[in-house]
Design an enzyme around this catalytic site. Structure first.
Site, short mmCIF file in Angstrom:
data_model
loop_
_atom_site.label_atom_id
_atom_site.label_comp_id
_atom_site.label_asym_id
_atom_site.label_seq_id
_atom_site.Cartn_x
_atom_site.Cartn_y
_atom_site.Cartn_z
N ASP A 177 0.85 -1.19 0.00
CA ASP A 177 0.00 0.00 0.00
C ASP A 177 0.90 1.25 0.00
O ASP A 177 1.83 1.34 -0.80
CB ASP A 177 -0.95 -0.05 1.20
N TYR A 321 -3.40 11.23 1.80
CA TYR A 321 -3.99 11.20 0.46
C TYR A 321 -4.05 12.61 -0.12
O TYR A 321 -3.81 12.81 -1.32
CB TYR A 321 -5.40 10.59 0.51
N HIS A 379 -4.32 -7.91 -0.30
CA HIS A 379 -3.64 -6.64 -0.11
C HIS A 379 -2.85 -6.58 1.20
O HIS A 379 -1.80 -5.97 1.28
CB HIS A 379 -4.67 -5.51 -0.15
#
Length: 407
Positions: A177, A321, A379
């Site tokens: 990630d 983000y 993931h």
């Protein structure tokens, strides 16, 4: 200087949490939609009930404190990290002499994970590596940036400084990630120190140079990956495109207005759990689909959520983000990827990874020396399939291409 640290436990905080959970207000729900609209009410209510009545946070804190935790000031951040030194001092090489076997390995998590993702691989990896396992700035027990602009480049600078302060002039890094993107940036920005990286998510742009046939197929529309790539690559690209089209909404929200979302997630523990649980269920190798308990235990999910809840860092975590993407949600990466990585790169692709791109794309930006595909896992590979990931890390970092970098 590294200062010893213990994960804190607060009875008052736990009592307040249970009171909040007992008074959770649930929205209405459409019939028969399953996970299509997000976390189902029946799933959330069951886990909230367990969280309120049966989950033992004190037990989890005791287990976490079995690791050697420290804090250190790096790049203006009070970085929390676990430091587990290798049990192997040296190894004998072909000519009969010995060389240091303890490759320093930086393990980097992403969102909505935490440093606890690596708990199951520490035992295996500690036989081969000195492990440094930090919390990202603004995540869990590391302090949060206080001013705008602390993106991937600053993350990379922070962890490079951490490794140097620990005396590791040459080191390797692994990440998933955000951790994969940070590892890539460290390798690009500090090539004299970061000698190899391994990642299990590899965002890159499509290659700029296309063969005439590939270009013609693209501009004609109705592009089908199987026209251009191997069946394995085509399947991975289809999954990536599906994630881009149907799974990136959270990126757009967190990359544009993280503060507004933060109020809701900070105030409602059930809301925080629903937001994080949906990602663990959707991005993992759950069988049947979205059955998160086939991939994780309830305690694993709640321990990860508790790290965000007890530290109050969910808002600072999602700000990454904004700092990195600023609303640009592309499955192929944005401005934060940086330049080409020339040190050896290893990649492990697990079955349900949200982003699996063709080798042609990878080679355009990464010096891929090693790649492995698995028919299970997802993931959060370190937590889901720790044996597979540990085997890959040992095999890759002990390969000739990587070993040469540390001589």
């Amino acid at each position: 200087m590294a200062v010893p640290f213990k994960i804190p436990y607060s009875v008052v905080q736990v009592d307040e949490l249970r009171e909040r959970l007992a008074h959770t207000r649930y929205p209405d729900e459409l019939e028969g939609v399953g996970w299509t609209y997000g976390t189902p009410k029946v799933t959330l209510k069951s886990l909230v009930d367990y969280w309120e009545k049966d989950f033992d946070w004190s037990l989890q804190v005791d287990r976490l404190n079995e690791l050697n935790h420290f804090k250190m000031e790096c790049n203006g951040i009070n970085v929390h990290f676990a430091h587990e030194k290798s049990t192997m001092e040296s190894e004998r090489i072909a000519d009969g002499s010995t060389q240091e076997a303890r490759i320093p390995l930086l393990l980097l998590h992403g969102w909505p994970g935490s440093f606890i993702e690596f708990g199951k691989v520490i035992g295996r990896l500690r036989e081969h590596f000195d492990l440094v396992i930090p919390s990202l700035p603004g995540y869990g027990y590391s302090s949060a940036p206080t001013k705008p602009g602390f993106g991937i480049d600053e993350m990379a600078k922070t962890f490079h400084e951490l490794m140097c302060n620990l005396g590791y002039t040459k080191y390797a890094a692994h990440g998933g990630d955000w951790g994969s993107i940070i590892a890539r940036r460290i390798a690009g920005d500090f090539p004299n120190s970061c000698k190899a990286i391994h990642i299990n998510m590899a965002p890159v742009f499509p290659p700029t140079l296309w063969t005439p046939l590939k270009f013609a197929r693209m501009i004609l529309g109705s592009f089908k990956p199987e026209w251009v790539y191997t069946p394995q690559e085509a399947e991975g690209l289809k999954k990536t495109l599906e994630f881009r089209d149907t799974g990136c909404g959270y990126q757009a929200i967190q990359g544009t207005k993280p503060q507004t979302l933060g109020y809701a997630l900070m105030d409602s523990p059930a809301g925080l759990l629903a937001w994080i649980l949906e990602k663990f269920a959707a991005w993992s190798d759950c069988r049947p689909e979205n059955n998160y308990e086939s991939a994780f235990t309830r305690d694993e999910i709640l321990t990860n959520v508790m790290i965000y809840y007890t530290t109050g860092t969910i808002t600072s975590s999602i700000r990454l983000y904004y700092e990195s993407c600023n609303g640009l949600s592309s499955a192929f990466g944005t401005k934060f990827l940086g330049s080409r990585v020339d040190c050896p790169v290893g990649i492990s692709y697990f079955k349900e990874e949200i982003m699996k791109l063709p080798r042609e794309w990878l080679d355009s930006e990464l010096n891929v020396e090693w790649i492995n595909h698995h028919d299970r896992g997802g993931h959060f590979a370190a937590l889901e399939v720790p044996d597979l990931l540990a085997d890959d890390l040992i095999q890759y970092f002990r390969s000739a291409a990587v070993s040469r970098q540390f001589k």
